[in-house]
Design a protein around this motif. Structure first.
Motif, PDB file in Angstrom:
ATOM      1  N   TRP A  31       0.844  -1.202   0.000  1.00  0.00           N
ATOM      2  CA  TRP A  31       0.000   0.000   0.000  1.00  0.00           C
ATOM      3  C   TRP A  31       0.876   1.247   0.000  1.00  0.00           C
ATOM      4  N   ILE A  32       0.397   2.277  -0.656  1.00  0.00           N
ATOM      5  CA  ILE A  32       1.148   3.524  -0.746  1.00  0.00           C
ATOM      6  C   ILE A  32       0.532   4.526   0.217  1.00  0.00           C
ATOM      7  N   TYR A  33       1.287   4.871   1.236  1.00  0.00           N
ATOM      8  CA  TYR A  33       0.866   5.897   2.180  1.00  0.00           C
ATOM      9  C   TYR A  33       1.367   7.257   1.684  1.00  0.00           C
ATOM     10  N   CYS A  34       2.659   7.370   1.557  1.00  0.00           N
ATOM     11  CA  CYS A  34       3.305   8.501   0.893  1.00  0.00           C
ATOM     12  C   CYS A  34       4.517   7.945   0.165  1.00  0.00           C
ATOM     13  N   GLN A  35       4.841   8.558  -0.955  1.00  0.00           N
ATOM     14  CA  GLN A  35       5.940   8.014  -1.746  1.00  0.00           C
ATOM     15  C   GLN A  35       6.551   9.118  -2.583  1.00  0.00           C
ATOM     16  N   TYR A  36       7.869   9.057  -2.743  1.00  0.00           N
ATOM     17  CA  TYR A  36       8.554   9.986  -3.641  1.00  0.00           C
ATOM     18  C   TYR A  36       8.304   9.570  -5.090  1.00  0.00           C
ATOM     19  N   MET A  37       8.279  10.559  -5.953  1.00  0.00           N
ATOM     20  CA  MET A  37       8.035  10.294  -7.368  1.00  0.00           C
ATOM     21  C   MET A  37       9.169   9.476  -7.990  1.00  0.00           C
ATOM     22  N   TYR A  38      10.401   9.783  -7.575  1.00  0.00           N
ATOM     23  CA  TYR A  38      11.563   9.136  -8.178  1.00  0.00           C
ATOM     24  C   TYR A  38      12.185   8.170  -7.189  1.00  0.00           C
ATOM     25  N   ASP A  39      12.576   7.014  -7.688  1.00  0.00           N
ATOM     26  CA  ASP A  39      13.286   6.038  -6.863  1.00  0.00           C
ATOM     27  C   ASP A  39      14.781   6.304  -6.943  1.00  0.00           C
ATOM     28  N   THR A  40      15.186   7.414  -6.369  1.00  0.00           N
ATOM     29  CA  THR A  40      16.610   7.728  -6.327  1.00  0.00           C
ATOM     30  C   THR A  40      17.281   6.839  -5.288  1.00  0.00           C
ATOM     31  N   PRO A  41      18.621   6.747  -5.296  1.00  0.00           N
ATOM     32  CA  PRO A  41      19.289   5.910  -4.292  1.00  0.00           C
ATOM     33  C   PRO A  41      18.918   6.273  -2.863  1.00  0.00           C
ATOM     34  N   ASP A  42      18.729   7.555  -2.580  1.00  0.00           N
ATOM     35  CA  ASP A  42      18.355   7.962  -1.225  1.00  0.00           C
ATOM     36  C   ASP A  42      16.976   7.450  -0.865  1.00  0.00           C
ATOM     37  N   HIS A  43      16.057   7.517  -1.820  1.00  0.00           N
ATOM     38  CA  HIS A  43      14.680   7.115  -1.540  1.00  0.00           C
ATOM     39  C   HIS A  43      14.524   5.599  -1.587  1.00  0.00           C
ATOM     40  N   ALA A  44      15.251   4.939  -2.457  1.00  0.00           N
ATOM     41  CA  ALA A  44      15.026   3.524  -2.698  1.00  0.00           C
ATOM     42  C   ALA A  44      15.419   2.650  -1.517  1.00  0.00           C
ATOM     43  N   LEU A  45      16.290   3.125  -0.659  1.00  0.00           N
ATOM     44  CA  LEU A  45      16.726   2.312   0.465  1.00  0.00           C
ATOM     45  C   LEU A  45      15.698   2.255   1.589  1.00  0.00           C
ATOM     46  N   LEU A  46      14.677   3.082   1.513  1.00  0.00           N
ATOM     47  CA  LEU A  46      13.674   3.104   2.568  1.00  0.00           C
ATOM     48  C   LEU A  46      12.753   1.898   2.482  1.00  0.00           C
ATOM     49  N   THR A  47      12.481   1.279   3.644  1.00  0.00           N
ATOM     50  CA  THR A  47      11.438   0.274   3.724  1.00  0.00           C
ATOM     51  C   THR A  47      10.104   0.991   3.867  1.00  0.00           C
ATOM     52  N   PRO A  48       8.981   0.296   3.716  1.00  0.00           N
ATOM     53  CA  PRO A  48       7.684   0.966   3.908  1.00  0.00           C
ATOM     54  C   PRO A  48       7.566   1.638   5.273  1.00  0.00           C
ATOM     55  N   ARG A  51       8.399  18.717 -15.896  1.00  0.00           N
ATOM     56  CA  ARG A  51       9.330  17.799 -15.265  1.00  0.00           C
ATOM     57  C   ARG A  51       9.181  17.849 -13.746  1.00  0.00           C
ATOM     58  N   GLN A  52       9.178  16.680 -13.139  1.00  0.00           N
ATOM     59  CA  GLN A  52       9.043  16.597 -11.694  1.00  0.00           C
ATOM     60  C   GLN A  52      10.390  16.783 -11.003  1.00  0.00           C
ATOM     61  N   ASN A  53      10.328  17.357  -9.806  1.00  0.00           N
ATOM     62  CA  ASN A  53      11.521  17.474  -8.982  1.00  0.00           C
ATOM     63  C   ASN A  53      11.790  16.137  -8.321  1.00  0.00           C
ATOM     64  N   LYS A  54      13.057  15.844  -8.087  1.00  0.00           N
ATOM     65  CA  LYS A  54      13.391  14.533  -7.531  1.00  0.00           C
ATOM     66  C   LYS A  54      12.851  14.339  -6.125  1.00  0.00           C
ATOM     67  N   ASP A  55      12.496  15.427  -5.429  1.00  0.00           N
ATOM     68  CA  ASP A  55      11.934  15.320  -4.090  1.00  0.00           C
ATOM     69  C   ASP A  55      10.414  15.476  -4.082  1.00  0.00           C
ATOM     70  N   ASP A  56       9.781  15.528  -5.253  1.00  0.00           N
ATOM     71  CA  ASP A  56       8.333  15.580  -5.297  1.00  0.00           C
ATOM     72  C   ASP A  56       7.752  14.260  -4.807  1.00  0.00           C
ATOM     73  N   TYR A  57       6.606  14.335  -4.212  1.00  0.00           N
ATOM     74  CA  TYR A  57       6.001  13.164  -3.595  1.00  0.00           C
ATOM     75  C   TYR A  57       4.493  13.205  -3.801  1.00  0.00           C
ATOM     76  N   PHE A  58       3.824  12.121  -3.462  1.00  0.00           N
ATOM     77  CA  PHE A  58       2.365  12.097  -3.422  1.00  0.00           C
ATOM     78  C   PHE A  58       1.944  11.222  -2.252  1.00  0.00           C
ATOM     79  N   CYS A  59       0.755  11.463  -1.724  1.00  0.00           N
ATOM     80  CA  CYS A  59       0.264  10.765  -0.537  1.00  0.00           C
ATOM     81  C   CYS A  59      -1.194  10.378  -0.722  1.00  0.00           C
ATOM     82  N   ASP A  60      -1.580   9.328  -0.034  1.00  0.00           N
ATOM     83  CA  ASP A  60      -2.982   8.985   0.118  1.00  0.00           C
ATOM     84  C   ASP A  60      -3.406   9.538   1.469  1.00  0.00           C
ATOM     85  N   LYS A  61      -4.012  10.710   1.448  1.00  0.00           N
ATOM     86  CA  LYS A  61      -4.318  11.413   2.690  1.00  0.00           C
ATOM     87  C   LYS A  61      -5.229  10.586   3.597  1.00  0.00           C
ATOM     88  N   ASP A  62      -6.274  10.000   3.040  1.00  0.00           N
ATOM     89  CA  ASP A  62      -7.205   9.218   3.851  1.00  0.00           C
ATOM     90  C   ASP A  62      -6.512   8.046   4.532  1.00  0.00           C
TER      91      ASP A  62
END
Length: 1373
Positions: free
Chosen positions: A780-797, A836-847
């Motif tokens: 399930w996606i709670y919040c997620q960065y748009m890009y799977d950069t090395p910094d973001h990709a190492l995160l577990t849910p 073009r999206q910024n590498k730190d752009d994100y989206f969330c499922d607010k509910d």
């Protein structure tokens, strides 16, 4: 005092013993025993065989005791109160929910469509501006020639290879990719040095910038690609083609479903196969391969039949006579198998064959059947005696609705005039197929011809969607993959046998000795991983000898030190569109014969309409599922998507894989095969209501419907009947329809509870998640960065949730949706994600995110470590559990895990077995020293961890992704049960609430009887009830040792109440006691080996009686996706002795194969024509397969390499080695239907809800046995409901030795008669044709290219090549 409380007090002696009882008030004890003496007496007449009243007491005492233990230890009452006070109940409008989900899917579809159109537009412009150059050399990255070095030292690249930096990326399934470039795959049968291929590769390099732009503007995009009509595929991002060294590369983009659908509109095809007496030997084999390759170019939007003709034309499958059948995998399989049975005889009657072909196509056109689009006849022959103009004039002129394609078989054929005329006069194409190697290339030439009308329209580019398929795996290769798997099984077993033989010769022994105290090795032996157990060998301390490396590898796997090598298929569909050559004219080279010996080359300008290829992007099935969040559907709710053919794109009961190989017809699973209507009709007797809903979904109508269905879970071992509510709607610009399903009752309501993070007044909301004993749903996606950069990709849910939890509390925080404010309907401005999206752009499922916070607050009582709260309603037993030290209760019942899972995907747990067993009482869920590690970083100005800190914390933190995952046999509960509402124990607990709200659902692994001590899982659903409506909010549960669960039961059932005299108990020899769950599986038995088994396998007679008395309901389940196995004929090693020449043949084949591989490896292929390259490649693979067959029947000392990926457990033979012991039973898989009878408990038969009292079953099997004196005896049994559970207690009298039959829940094959089977294959269910059909353009008559200019490529170089290769090989050696 209530009778229930009396029963609870009676349990105290059996739970805590005298020492704790003394601590209870003496007054209370006195009153209890006085009441017992007065209230319970042996005043009722006891049954002669079974003490029914005592059995009732046992059931009540056991049920009440386990309920109180579970209720108090899980703190379900406190959690329920939290939800009841703060949550609300909301009715879900199914149609509105469906509309919202469909809108999100529509936006995703729009984004993908725009990306593909950009690729198409750039490709057409690049081709238009490119000038053809026969000497051009393209610089590109060959996906099959990347990053390989000599000796693995990464210093010197292998010849012909390039180096390219590749980085793992989660968006691309963890594959190592390069996001700046594309790589190119060239099929084995395509010569990449050909001028047309080089020119296309050169201009397609300009696609790289648009690939990158698409990904940067929409980071949710998957693979993008351009498949060229010349055969290569340019794929972004760049990736190394993963291919086993010993496997042939059979991938060709031009036979992929997305290419076939996009390159030409749907088609009706009749294949006429000449089986006259002249079509023998090599011609017959080439012709068979032509037909097979033609079948591979079809999709399930096409219709086809194969007809063989000698004197009389007839269908190769008799069932398909005079018909066209849908080209799905099952029908294609039938046609391919029938080709193997074809014999060549008599004279070819072309007139009858062509006439029948035209009449079948005309009939389907008149009756509005088939595709109502392209129609074609494919004539496969070694020569036609005339052009049959009169037949074409009758059936095909003047408009020529049917195209004629001819495939002339045989190199020695010189008279091609008549065959050429047949094609050229009927808008077709003529090809001359001379070798097996060129079959595919020649077959594929018909696709550009069918594409000509589309190309001539230029501005119209149909966008098509493929059916579901599995990444790079061709579904048509399932049989071949299964055969390959069987070959490797045989090879590995033979290799191991050779090692045994060698070690025996060296050491004279078959055994390797080890210390029996080494548990893992002993376990390995007990599990028969080497063929026989220690008991059968007779030496318990000896492990049968195998290769030491193999033994080491298996032990490492047991210890979790090696990665799982099983292949994983990634299901997806593809969005694609054709790419046209915008130039209407081309220059071609003609060779004109001036006289008998001189050919003159001439450049000629001709009218053309060429398709350049197909542009597309993959859409993983999971991308659809992410836009249809499961939490919004609720527990036991689900969604599915159907295609225009009625097939499912995904469905919870869609099972495409068997033993890591795709099922033969995996992508043709119909909606009616997964939605099983509750009816007693015969199999495949389609229900009217289901068929109506299916038709409306295919037609993409909006609607809703109620339906009573049968549902199976737990690997088709448990079944239930459920009333479902269906809502469905079409998805725009696709052939798909989306449906969501809600269970009747609780499924229509949701617990509404969200906590706005900024308004949380009790401190920092992140503190709720500071502990380490929680997880969230991994998909399930709670919040997620748009890009799977090395910094973001190492995160577990979990780390991702915590990170955004902290970030959300900052002043500048904004909730952003995936396609919300950034969407735009103006395609002229780029459409969705045009910026073009910024590498730190994100989206969330607010509910979802705020529901998670709410659930974390509501479940706070679960984290409390103090005494359990007690109220008078809990009764004496509840009071006792509350006052006894918590560790004592947990240890007494062997509780290992206590957990709570919520609707928002939150899972919390306590490792109570660790807490109870440690002397210091300190909680170490991940080992000592873990509590000192801090996986989090104090954020000062930055919104994420630094990469170095992640690597440092990775090893100890549960919130950062580990390098290696735990193996299955060592996985913690939180790793294997983090699916919340998707877990089986969650679903069963919610279903149980409607049966008995105050109860736990108990389950046991099916193989519990084979293990030393399994764990029992107990789960209870917490419902919020307001204003007469209720909905599930969470499930609490615990796991405890099965042995202590059994001990508790027998402590109760081996004695009578308050010391009263018993005639029989469960300890008596004359009684057998069983505790069964609601599906008939044994939870408790006096024989441990029966635990987890289906009761019918132990005592089928009693189980049948329980079904007869309607205690259990029989539910028949049909599995329409099953596979069955046919044994293949074994090859005898004696065949080599019977046919000595075969050895010579194989030796020659081996030599030719080695020479072929030498040509490919030494780059000699650069000097060969396209057909030569393909011939060598195919020849090498055919020789390899033949040598594999030879290996199966040869001496075990023959040396050949094993393949560890497909290794079976090694074979062990004690005594003198015999090669026959290493032989396996080969099988071939085929699709089939199976049926199985499963069972569901009907608790209302054992409980009167109006009177609120039990009504046990008292049964007797009359005259089931006869003694030696002729006296008959009966067998008594009784069944009692165990309150507060999904269990029943069954007690059986054993004094009468009745014969007991066995009942099985193993599925059995459903057999159909030939008529039924034929009707199912040849008469498909309702379907809808594709909306786009472009099969005619008036200017196509101006195109005169129909294959007549092709001629055989003989050359002196080609004739001298084999001699040159042989001489070079000899000199180099």
């Amino acid at each position: 005092m209530h009778l229930k409380s009396v029963y609870q007090l009676l349990c105290l002696d059996f739970i805590v013993g005298p020492s704790i009882m003394k601590s209870v008030s003496s007054n209370v004890s006195f009153l209890v025993y006085v009441f017992l003496f007065l209230a319970i007496k042996e005043s009722l007449a006891r049954d002669a065989d079974i003490p029914h009243n005592e059995v009732t007491n046992w059931a009540i005492r056991f049920g009440v005791q386990m309920w109180e233990i579970g209720k108090q230890t899980t703190r379900l009452k406190d959690i329920h109160e939290r939800y009841k006070q703060e949550a609300t109940i909301r009715r879900v409008d199914g149609l509105e929910l469906l509309r919202q989900m469909a809108d999100d899917v529509d936006k995703m579809v729009e984004s993908r469509t725009l990306a593909v159109r950009r690729i198409m537009d750039v490709a057409e412009q690049a081709s238009m501006s490119h000038r053809e150059d026969s000497g051009i050399v393209a610089n590109y990255y060959n996906a099959k020639r990347l990053n390989e070095w000599y000796d693995g030292d990464q210093v010197e690249l292998k010849e012909g290879y390039k180096e390219l930096k590749l980085t793992p990326n989660p968006r691309f399934f963890g594959t190592s990719v390069n996001l700046s470039l594309s790589s190119v795959h060239v099929p084995t049968n395509v010569f990449d040095g050909a001028p047309d291929v080089q020119n296309s590769l050169f201009w397609s390099e300009r696609l790289n910038p648009i690939f990158v732009h698409n990904y940067e503007t929409d980071p949710t995009l998957s693979w993008q690609f351009f498949g060229s009509s010349t055969g290569y595929m340019r794929q972004y991002p760049a990736v190394k083609w993963l291919q086993d060294e010993y496997e042939a590369d059979l991938f060709d983009c031009r036979v992929r479903p997305w290419y076939i659908r996009a390159a030409a509109s749907a088609k009706d095809m009749i294949i006429l196969l000449d089986t006259s007496g002249s079509m023998t030997g090599v011609r017959k084999e080439i012709a068979r391969h032509v037909v097979i390759n033609l079948l591979e170019t079809l999709s399930d939007n096409d219709f086809v039949n194969v007809m063989k003709f000698g004197e009389v034309p007839e269908a190769v499958v008799p069932c398909f006579q005079d018909k066209l059948v849908q080209a799905n995998l099952e029908n294609i399989r039938e046609l391919r198998l029938a080709l193997d049975e074809t014999e060549t005889v008599n004279i070819a009657n072309f007139s009858a064959a062509l006439t029948q072909g035209f009449e079948i196509l005309a009939k389907y056109n008149r009756t509005n059947q088939g595709t109502q689009c392209n129609q074609a006849i494919m004539l496969v022959t070694d020569g036609a005696p005339q052009n049959y103009h009169e037949i074409f004039e009758k059936y095909n002129l003047p408009h020529k609705p049917v195209r004629l394609f001819t495939y002339l078989i045989g190199r020695e054929i010189t008279d091609t005039k008549a065959t050429e005329d047949i094609s050229c006069n009927n808008k077709g194409y003529f090809t001359h197929v001379t070798t097996l190697a060129e079959v595919r290339e020649q077959v594929l030439k018909y696709i550009p011809v069918l594409a000509r009308p589309m190309v001539l329209y230029q501005n119209h580019h149909p966008v098509v969607w493929s059916h579901v398929y599995a990444d790079l795996t061709d579904p048509k290769l399932s049989d071949w993959l299964w055969e390959l798997r069987e070959r490797r099984r045989q090879r590995d077993r033979t290799t191991n046998f050779r090692q045994l033989h060698k070690i025996q010769a060296e050491n004279g022994s078959y055994y390797v000795y080890f210390d029996p105290t080494q548990k893992k090795k002993k376990k390995l032996a007990e599990k028969k991983r080497f063929g026989r157990s220690m008991e059968s060998i007779g030496e318990p301390s000896a492990l049968p000898l195998t290769r030491l490396s193999t033994l080491k590898l298996l032990l490492q796997r047991l210890e979790g030190k090696t990665a799982n090598s099983n292949p994983r298929y990634r299901l997806m569909t593809t969005l694609a569109t054709p790419v046209y050559d915008r130039r209407n004219f081309s220059n071609i080279t003609e060779y004109i014969l001036v006289n008998d010996a001189v050919w003159v080359e001439r450049i000629k300008t001709v009218r053309t309409a060429n398709i350049l290829g197909v542009a597309g992007t993959d859409v993983p099935v999971k991308d659809f599922q992410k836009l249809i969040p499961a939490y919004k559907l609720g527990v036991n709710g689900y969604s599915f998507i159907t295609t225009n053919n009625g097939y499912v794109l995904f469905h919870p009961d869609y099972r495409p894989i068997y033993q890591d190989i795709l099922k033969p017809n995996f992508n043709a699973v119909d909606m009616s095969e997964v939605e099983l209507v509750d009816t007693d009709d015969e199999p495949r007797n389609n229900d009217t209501v289901l068929m109506q809903m299916r038709r409306e979904m295919i037609e993409k109508r909006d609607g809703e419907m109620n339906m009573r269905v049968r549902v199976h879970i737990d690997s088709m071992r448990r079944a239930s009947i459920r009333q479902n509510r269906y809502f469905y709607k079409g998805i725009k610009e696709t052939p798909f329809s989306l449906a969501i399903v809600q269970p009747e009752g609780y499924g229509a309501y949701r617990v509404e509870g969200q906590k706005e993070i900024k308004h949380y007044r009790l401190g920092n909301v992140s503190e709720l998640f500071k502990k380490k004993n929680w997880k969230v749903h991994p998909d399930w996606i709670y919040c997620q960065y748009m890009y799977d950069t090395p910094d973001h990709a190492l995160l577990t849910p979990e780390a991702e949730v915590f990170h955004f939890m902290e970030r959300s509390q900052r002043p500048a925080w904004k909730w952003r949706s995936r396609y919300g404010a950034q969407s735009s309907k103006d395609s002229s401005k780029g459409g969705i994600y045009s910026k073009r999206q910024n590498k730190d752009d994100y989206f969330c499922d607010k509910d979802l995110f705020q529901s998670l916070v709410f659930d974390a607050i509501a479940t706070q009582p679960f984290d409390e470590k103090g005494l359990i709260k007690y109220s008078k309603s809990d009764g004496p037993l509840g009071y006792l559990v509350a006052v006894i030290p918590r560790l004592g209760i947990l240890k007494m019942f062997g509780v290992s895990i206590i957990f709570v899972a919520t609707r928002s995907g939150l899972l919390k747990w306590h490792d109570e077995v660790t807490l109870a067993e440690r002397e210091d009482g300190v909680y170490h869920p991940y080992g000592e020293g873990y509590e000192n590690r801090n996986p989090y970083r104090k954020h000062h100005g930055k919104s994420r961890h630094t990469r170095s800190q992640r690597f440092k914390a990775r090893r100890g933190s549960p919130f950062l992704r580990p390098v290696k995952r735990r193996q299955r046999n060592s996985r913690h509960f939180s790793e294997s049960n983090n699916g919340a509402i998707d877990e089986i124990w969650y679903k069963r607990a919610v279903e149980q609430n409607s049966v008995e709200p105050d109860s736990f659902v108990y389950s046991l692994p099916f193989d519990a009887g084979m293990k030393n001590d399994s764990l029992v899982t107990a789960s209870h659903a917490i419902f919020v009830d307001k204003e007469g409506h209720k909905a599930p909010a969470a499930v609490v549960g615990l796991q405890f040792k099965h042995s202590l669960f059994v001990e508790t039961f027998f402590n109760i059932t081996h004695t009578c109440m308050a010391g009263m005299k018993c005639n029989s108990t469960c300890a008596s020899e004359e009684l057998e006691c069983y505790v069964l769950d609601n599906n008939g599986f044994i939870i408790i038995s006096e024989k441990r080996e029966n635990s987890g088994k289906f009761f019918g396998e132990v005592d089928g007679t009693i189980m049948d009686s329980l079904v007869h008395y309607e205690i259990y309901q029989k539910i028949r389940i049909y599995d329409y996706q099953s596979v069955c196995f046919d044994k293949t004929e074994k090859k005898s090693s004696a065949s080599l002795l019977l046919t000595p020449l075969k050895t010579i043949k194989l030796a020659a084949s081996w030599a030719v194969g080695r020479l072929s591989w030498l040509v490919l490896q030494t780059q000699l292929s650069q000097f060969l024509s396209e057909s030569w390259v393909g011939a060598i490649s195919q020849l090498a693979e055919e020789v390899r397969e033949e040598v594999d067959d030879f290996v199966e029947a040869t001496d075990p000392n023959q040396d050949f390499p094993p393949d560890p990926k497909y290794s079976d457990p090694p074979v062990i033979e004690v005594g003198n080695p015999n090669i026959e012991a290493a032989r396996i039973n080969k099988t071939r898989v085929r699709p089939c239907d199976r049926e199985v009878d499963l069972y569901a408990l009907q608790q209302e038969k054992l409980y009167d809800s109006e009177k609120q009292q039990n009504k046990p079953l008292k049964g007797r099997l009359a005259s089931c046995s006869q003694s030696t004196f002729g006296n008959q005896c009966g067998r008594s049994f009784t069944a009692h409901r165990i309150p507060h559970s999904n269990l029943i207690l069954v007690v059986v009298d054993t004094l009468c030795p009745c014969d007991s039959r066995k009942m099985s829940i193993e599925p059995t094959e459903v057999y159909y008669n030939e008529t039924e089977r034929c009707d199912r294959l040849s008469q498909p269910l309702y379907r809808q044709r594709p909306t786009e059909c472009i099969s005619y353009h008036p200017e196509e008559e101006e195109i005169k290219m129909c294959g007549t200019c092709s001629k055989s490529n003989f050359s002196l170089f080609g004739l001298l090549l084999p001699l040159y290769v042989i001489l070079r090989s000899i000199l180099s050696s």
